[in-house]
Motif scaffolding. Structure first.
Motif, mmCIF file in Angstrom:
data_model
loop_
_atom_site.group_PDB
_atom_site.id
_atom_site.type_symbol
_atom_site.label_atom_id
_atom_site.label_comp_id
_atom_site.label_asym_id
_atom_site.label_seq_id
_atom_site.Cartn_x
_atom_site.Cartn_y
_atom_site.Cartn_z
ATOM 1 N N MET A 168 -19.495 -50.252 13.064
ATOM 2 C CA MET A 168 -20.909 -50.505 13.238
ATOM 3 C C MET A 168 -21.581 -50.837 11.906
ATOM 4 O O MET A 168 -22.547 -51.588 11.889
ATOM 5 N N THR A 169 -21.082 -50.254 10.831
ATOM 6 C CA THR A 169 -21.703 -50.511 9.533
ATOM 7 C C THR A 169 -21.543 -51.970 9.130
ATOM 8 O O THR A 169 -22.465 -52.564 8.570
ATOM 9 N N SER A 170 -20.410 -52.565 9.444
ATOM 10 C CA SER A 170 -20.197 -53.980 9.115
ATOM 11 C C SER A 170 -21.134 -54.876 9.913
ATOM 12 O O SER A 170 -21.682 -55.843 9.377
ATOM 13 N N VAL A 171 -21.324 -54.549 11.175
ATOM 14 C CA VAL A 171 -22.233 -55.333 12.014
ATOM 15 C C VAL A 171 -23.670 -55.174 11.518
ATOM 16 O O VAL A 171 -24.430 -56.138 11.450
ATOM 17 N N LEU A 172 -24.032 -53.941 11.149
ATOM 18 C CA LEU A 172 -25.356 -53.702 10.582
ATOM 19 C C LEU A 172 -25.538 -54.501 9.298
ATOM 20 O O LEU A 172 -26.599 -55.102 9.074
ATOM 21 N N PHE A 173 -24.518 -54.529 8.456
ATOM 22 C CA PHE A 173 -24.579 -55.295 7.214
ATOM 23 C C PHE A 173 -24.842 -56.770 7.496
ATOM 24 O O PHE A 173 -25.727 -57.382 6.896
ATOM 25 N N ILE A 174 -24.092 -57.342 8.425
ATOM 26 C CA ILE A 174 -24.267 -58.767 8.745
ATOM 27 C C ILE A 174 -25.669 -59.029 9.271
ATOM 28 O O ILE A 174 -26.340 -59.987 8.869
ATOM 29 N N ALA A 175 -26.144 -58.179 10.180
ATOM 30 C CA ALA A 175 -27.478 -58.374 10.760
ATOM 31 C C ALA A 175 -28.564 -58.250 9.691
ATOM 32 O O ALA A 175 -29.518 -59.044 9.672
ATOM 33 N N LEU A 176 -28.436 -57.263 8.808
ATOM 34 C CA LEU A 176 -29.449 -57.097 7.772
ATOM 35 C C LEU A 176 -29.411 -58.222 6.744
ATOM 36 O O LEU A 176 -30.469 -58.630 6.240
ATOM 37 N N VAL A 177 -28.233 -58.726 6.427
ATOM 38 C CA VAL A 177 -28.154 -59.859 5.499
ATOM 39 C C VAL A 177 -28.831 -61.079 6.110
ATOM 40 O O VAL A 177 -29.568 -61.801 5.428
ATOM 41 N N ILE A 178 -28.617 -61.314 7.393
ATOM 42 C CA ILE A 178 -29.282 -62.441 8.060
ATOM 43 C C ILE A 178 -30.797 -62.252 8.016
ATOM 44 O O ILE A 178 -31.544 -63.195 7.719
ATOM 45 N N ALA A 179 -31.268 -61.037 8.288
ATOM 46 C CA ALA A 179 -32.704 -60.779 8.276
ATOM 47 C C ALA A 179 -33.291 -60.922 6.875
ATOM 48 O O ALA A 179 -34.331 -61.578 6.691
ATOM 49 N N VAL A 180 -32.643 -60.322 5.892
ATOM 50 C CA VAL A 180 -33.147 -60.391 4.515
ATOM 51 C C VAL A 180 -33.130 -61.825 4.013
ATOM 52 O O VAL A 180 -34.092 -62.292 3.385
ATOM 53 N N THR A 181 -32.064 -62.540 4.292
ATOM 54 C CA THR A 181 -31.965 -63.921 3.852
ATOM 55 C C THR A 181 -33.024 -64.791 4.530
ATOM 56 O O THR A 181 -33.598 -65.680 3.905
ATOM 57 N N GLY A 182 -33.292 -64.516 5.790
ATOM 58 C CA GLY A 182 -34.343 -65.251 6.489
ATOM 59 C C GLY A 182 -35.703 -65.028 5.867
ATOM 60 O O GLY A 182 -36.483 -65.974 5.681
ATOM 61 N N PHE A 183 -36.012 -63.772 5.531
ATOM 62 C CA PHE A 183 -37.292 -63.485 4.884
ATOM 63 C C PHE A 183 -37.358 -64.085 3.480
ATOM 64 O O PHE A 183 -38.409 -64.568 3.062
ATOM 65 N N GLU A 184 -36.236 -64.054 2.762
ATOM 66 C CA GLU A 184 -36.214 -64.674 1.442
ATOM 67 C C GLU A 184 -36.498 -66.171 1.549
ATOM 68 O O GLU A 184 -37.272 -66.726 0.769
ATOM 69 N N ALA A 185 -35.862 -66.820 2.505
ATOM 70 C CA ALA A 185 -36.054 -68.263 2.677
ATOM 71 C C ALA A 185 -37.477 -68.577 3.120
ATOM 72 O O ALA A 185 -38.072 -69.568 2.685
ATOM 73 N N LEU A 186 -38.029 -67.728 3.974
ATOM 74 C CA LEU A 186 -39.372 -67.955 4.482
ATOM 75 C C LEU A 186 -40.438 -67.701 3.424
ATOM 76 O O LEU A 186 -41.336 -68.518 3.208
#
Length: 163
Positions: free
Chosen positions: A1-19
């Motif tokens: 679950m930690t790996s899935v959480l990592f992937i989801a949070l990286v997508i979210a953080v990267t999206g906010f960074e790009a936005l």
């Protein structure tokens, strides 16, 4: 679950960074669209291995720091090798990591890795203590009274007294 959480949070953080900062994850126009996800998957493998090793023993903080440093190196390594293969240019093995070493994509992923591993190990250890060491997530206790029916589960085959 930690790996899935990592992937989801990286997508979210990267999206906010790009936005919010108007930055590209991978700014090279000739890079394949799979380079960023490959870097994240490499980081997720590190997260999986670090969490699995850290749950058993060791200090969760130290394990999280080592995992974050390893994610940093793996992400830059995967990106460098991937972009060098796309460009067919060995100098990109040095140029790509130099350009992304302090970029928001890699640094954000390292922070997410640190928090994910620290939280994952802490929660796994807490769950192991509260489950009595059974290791099964959410496992129901099979002894003592059943709160809903009032029956004692240890005598599952017998009729309750007084009926």
């Amino acid at each position: 679950m930690t790996s899935v959480l990592f992937i989801a949070l990286v997508i979210a953080v990267t999206g906010f960074e790009a936005l919010l900062a108007d930055v590209e994850v991978i700014s090279q126009p000739d890079a394949t669209p799979y380079l960023g996800p490959a870097m994240v998957v490499g980081g997720a493998v590190v997260i999986f291995l670090a969490t699995a090793a850290g749950v058993r023993d060791g200090n969760p903080g130290v394990t999280a720091l080592v995992a974050a440093a390893t994610v940093y190196l793996v992400m830059l390594g995967v990106g460098a090798v991937g972009y060098a293969l796309v460009r067919s240019d060995a100098t990109e093995l040095l140029v790509f990591p130099a350009g992304y070493a302090l970029g928001p994509f890699v640094v954000g992923s390292v922070v997410v890795a640190l928090l994910s591993v620290l939280g994952g190990i802490t929660m796994a250890r807490h769950q192991a203590r509260t489950d009595g060491g059974s290791g099964a997530a959410g496992a129901a206790r099979l002894d003592g009274p059943d709160e809903r029916s009032g029956h004692d589960r240890t005598n599952a085959g017998e009729e309750p007294a007084g009926r």
